[in-house]
Design a protein around this motif. Structure first.
Motif, PDB file in Angstrom:
ATOM      1  N   ALA A  97       7.405   3.759  -0.644  1.00 47.55           N
ATOM      2  CA  ALA A  97       6.070   3.159  -0.552  1.00 47.55           C
ATOM      3  C   ALA A  97       5.151   3.659  -1.655  1.00 47.55           C
ATOM      4  N   THR A  98       5.295   4.909  -2.070  1.00 48.09           N
ATOM      5  CA  THR A  98       4.471   5.441  -3.159  1.00 48.09           C
ATOM      6  C   THR A  98       4.737   4.698  -4.458  1.00 48.09           C
ATOM      7  N   ALA A 124       1.495   2.192  -3.230  1.00 45.46           N
ATOM      8  CA  ALA A 124       0.460   3.053  -3.811  1.00 45.46           C
ATOM      9  C   ALA A 124       0.209   2.713  -5.276  1.00 45.46           C
ATOM     10  N   ALA A 125       1.282   2.457  -6.032  1.00 46.50           N
ATOM     11  CA  ALA A 125       1.115   2.116  -7.445  1.00 46.50           C
ATOM     12  C   ALA A 125       0.326   0.813  -7.607  1.00 46.50           C
ATOM     13  N   LEU A 126       0.605  -0.182  -6.774  1.00 44.92           N
ATOM     14  CA  LEU A 126      -0.087  -1.471  -6.872  1.00 44.92           C
ATOM     15  C   LEU A 126      -1.557  -1.350  -6.469  1.00 44.92           C
ATOM     16  N   THR A 127      -1.840  -0.619  -5.401  1.00 45.02           N
ATOM     17  CA  THR A 127      -3.234  -0.487  -4.975  1.00 45.02           C
ATOM     18  C   THR A 127      -4.045   0.351  -5.959  1.00 45.02           C
ATOM     19  N   PHE A 128      -3.402   1.343  -6.599  1.00 45.13           N
ATOM     20  CA  PHE A 128      -4.119   2.123  -7.604  1.00 45.13           C
ATOM     21  C   PHE A 128      -4.410   1.265  -8.837  1.00 45.13           C
ATOM     22  N   TYR A 129      -3.457   0.430  -9.215  1.00 45.96           N
ATOM     23  CA  TYR A 129      -3.704  -0.510 -10.311  1.00 45.96           C
ATOM     24  C   TYR A 129      -4.870  -1.428  -9.967  1.00 45.96           C
ATOM     25  N   ALA A 130      -4.877  -1.933  -8.742  1.00 50.53           N
ATOM     26  CA  ALA A 130      -5.957  -2.825  -8.325  1.00 50.53           C
ATOM     27  C   ALA A 130      -7.301  -2.109  -8.354  1.00 50.53           C
TER      28      ALA A 130
END
Length: 455
Positions: free
Chosen positions: A337-338, A342-348
Motif C-alpha cells: 500500500a505504501t 501512499a505514493a499516489l496520494t502524496f503526488y496528489a
C-alpha cells in the motif's frame, strides 16, 4: 524467548490480575516507554518544526534556496546519524547491565544536549561555527536518543502480557506522532505571538529557543519519573542470572552470529523500507511546502498537526490488526500500500499545491498517505523485539531500528540527484515507492512472531 520463533516455548503466560504488582509494573513501564519515546521524537523534530521558520539565524543570507534547504535537512540528519551509534552502544549496555540503568544514562545525555542547543548563538555572532555547533550537539543528542528507546522499549514489552503486546507496542510507537503534535502545539502559538519575518524578528532571534528549553525540561521530568517509578525487567534479570558473564560473548558478538545474524538482516531490510517512507513523506515536507511551494509557515504547521493526530490513531489500528491477523501479514500488505496508495496520494498533495490548489484538500490527501506509509511502525516495534532472544534483544532491536536509517538519512542528496530527472518537489515520491517495496520484501523474508514468548 531465548531464541527465534522455531525454539520458542509453548508455555502460555496468563495475564496478571488487574491491580496486581505485575500489572502495575507493566503499566508503569509502558507509560515510561511511551513518554520517553514522545520526548525523544519531540527533540528529534525540533529543527523540522520549531527551527524551520528561524533557520536563517544559523545561515548566511547569500546562499541559494537549494543549498539552504540541504543544510536544513543536514541539521536534522545529524540526529539520525547519531541514533545508530547510540543504539549499538546502549543496546549492548542494556543487555549487559540492565534496561533501567541504560535508559537513565541515555535520558540524562540527550536532555543536556537539548538545553545546550537552546543557548547557541547564530551566524551573525559565530559565523558557520553556530551551525557546526548545532549539528554537533544534534549528533551527540542523537547518540543518547538512540540509547533511550533501545533500553526503555524492550523493558516495557518484556513486562507486558503476551496478548497485549500488539496494542502496547503500537501505543509506544504512537509516541512519534504525539511528540510531533507536542512540538507543533508549542511552536504554533509562538509563531502567532512572535513575528517570524526577517532575521531581526523576535521568533528568529530568540523565540525558537523556547521549544528547545521545553524539550530539555520534558527530559528532566522523564528522568525523574523513570528513576522513581520503573523497575528492572524481570525477564532480563532471569536471563542475566543464568548466564555465565565470564564466558559469554558480548551481546553484539552474539547478535552477528548465525541465526541472530540472519534475523538481523531480514528486519534490517524491513526497517530500511520504513525509514525511506519517513524520509520521503515526513521529514522533507515542511521544507518543501514552505520553501519550494511557497506555503505559509503557520498554515503548514497546523496542517501537519492535524495529519499527525490521525497518524496516532493509525498506529493503534495497525497494532490491533497485527495482534489479530499477524504482524508479518500486516507489514506485507502495508508495504504494498505504501508503494501504491501512499505514493499516489502524496503526488496528489504536491500537485494540488503546485497548481494553486487549497491547503485543506492537500492536507486530506497527505493524511491518507501518511497513515498508510507510517502507520506500520505500530507493528514494527513489537515485531523487532519479538525477533531476538533476551540476551541480545536490546542490541538486536536497537541495531535493526537505528542502523537501518543510515542509508535513508541521506535522502536530501538523493533528492538533489533525482532533481536532474524530475521537478525537485516530486523527488520524494521515488523514495517513498522504494520504501514500500523494501518493507514488503523484508516482511516476506521473515516469520510470524505474534505467538512468540519473550520470557
Amino acid at each position: 524467548m531465548e531464541s527465534t520463533q522455531s525454539r520458542a516455548t509453548a508455555i502460555s503466560l496468563a495475564p496478571a490480575p488487574v491491580g496486581s504488582p505485575t500489572s502495575n509494573r507493566s503499566r508503569r513501564a509502558t507509560r515510561a516507554a511511551f513518554f520517553g519515546f514522545a520526548v525523544d521524537y519531540y527533540d528529534i523534530y525540533l529543527p523540522v518544526v520549531a527551527l524551520a521558520p528561524a533557520i536563517h539565524y544559523f545561515q548566511p543570507a547569500s546562499i541559494s534556496g537549494s543549498l539552504e534547504t540541504t543544510l536544513f535537512y543536514l541539521t536534522f540528519a545529524c540526529t539520525l546519524i547519531g541514533r545508530p551509534i547510540g543504539s549499538a552502544l546502549f543496546g549492548s549496555l542494556s543487555d549487559r547491565i540492565g534496561r533501567r540503568r541504560s535508559t537513565l544514562i541515555a535520558v540524562a545525555g540527550f536532555t543536556v544536549a537539548t538545553l545546550l542547543m537552546a543557548a547557541l548563538p547564530g551566524h551573525e555572532t559565530w559565523g558557520y561555527g553556530g551551525l557546526i555547533a548545532l549539528m554537533g550537539l544534534r549528533l551527540i543528542g542523537g547518540v543518547f536518543m538512540g540509547g533511550e528507546y533501545t533500553s526503555a522499549n524492550p523493558l516495557a514489552l518484556e513486562t507486558c502480557p503476551p496478548q497485549k503486546r500488539g496494542f502496547v507496542g503500537a501505543l509506544i510507537a504512537g509516541a512519534y506522532p504525539i511528540g510531533y503534535i507536542a512540538i507543533s502545539a508549542v511552536t504554533l502559538p509562538l509563531l502567532q505571538l512572535l513575528p517570524s519575518d526577517g532575521l531581526d524578528s523576535a521568533y528568529v532571534q530568540w523565540g525558537w529557543r523556547i521549544p528547545f528549553v521545553i524539550g530539555g525540561l520534558l527530559g528532566v521530568a522523564f528522568f525523574w519519573y523513570f528513576y522513581r517509578s520503573v523497575e528492572e525487567s524481570e525477564v532480563w534479570e532471569k536471563a542475566a542470572a543464568t548466564t555465565n558473564q565470564t564466558k559469554a560473548k558480548t551481546p553484539l558478538k552474539q547478535l552477528f552470529a548465525r541465526e541472530n545474524a540472519r534475523r538481523l538482516l531480514q528486519v534490517f531490510t524491513l526497517m530500511t523500507g520504513l525509514w525511506f517512507a519517513v524520509q520521503s513523506i515526513v521529514t522533507p515536507v515542511s521544507g518543501l511546502l514552505i520553501s519550494s511551494l511557497g506555503q505559509d509557515a503557520d498554515a503548514v504547521t497546523v496542517a501537519l498537526l492535524v495529519a499527525n493526530i490521525f497518524l496516532f490513531a493509525g498506529y493503534l489500528l495497525y497494532g490491533v490488526l497485527g495482534q489479530r491477523f499477524g504482524r508479518r501479514r500486516v507489514l506485507i500488505i502495508t508495504g504494498i500500500a505504501t508503494a501504491t496508495v501512499a505514493a499516489l496520494t502524496f503526488y496528489a498533495t504536491l500537485h494540488t499545491l503546485g497548481t494553486g490548489g487549497g491547503l485543506a484538500a492537500a492536507t486530506a490527501m497527505y493524511t491518507i498517505g501518511l497513515v498508510v506509509a507510517i502507520g506500520p511502525y505500530g507493528v514494527a516495534t513489537v515485531y523487532l523485539l519479538e525477533a531476538f532472544p533476551t540476551r541480545v534483544r536490546a542490541s538486536g532491536y536497537g541495531v535493526a531500528y537505528s542502523f537501518s536509517l543510515v542509508i535513508p538519512s541521506f535522502y536530501s542528496f538523493y533528492m538533489l540527484w533525482l532533481e536532474d530527472l524530475m521537478p525537485y518537489e516530486y523527488t520524494p515520491i521515488v523514495l517513498l515507492t522504494l520504501g514500500g517495496l523494501l518493507t514488503t520484501v523484508g516482511a516476506l523474508l521473515g516469520p510470524e512472531t505474534k505467538d512468540v514468548e519473550l520470557a
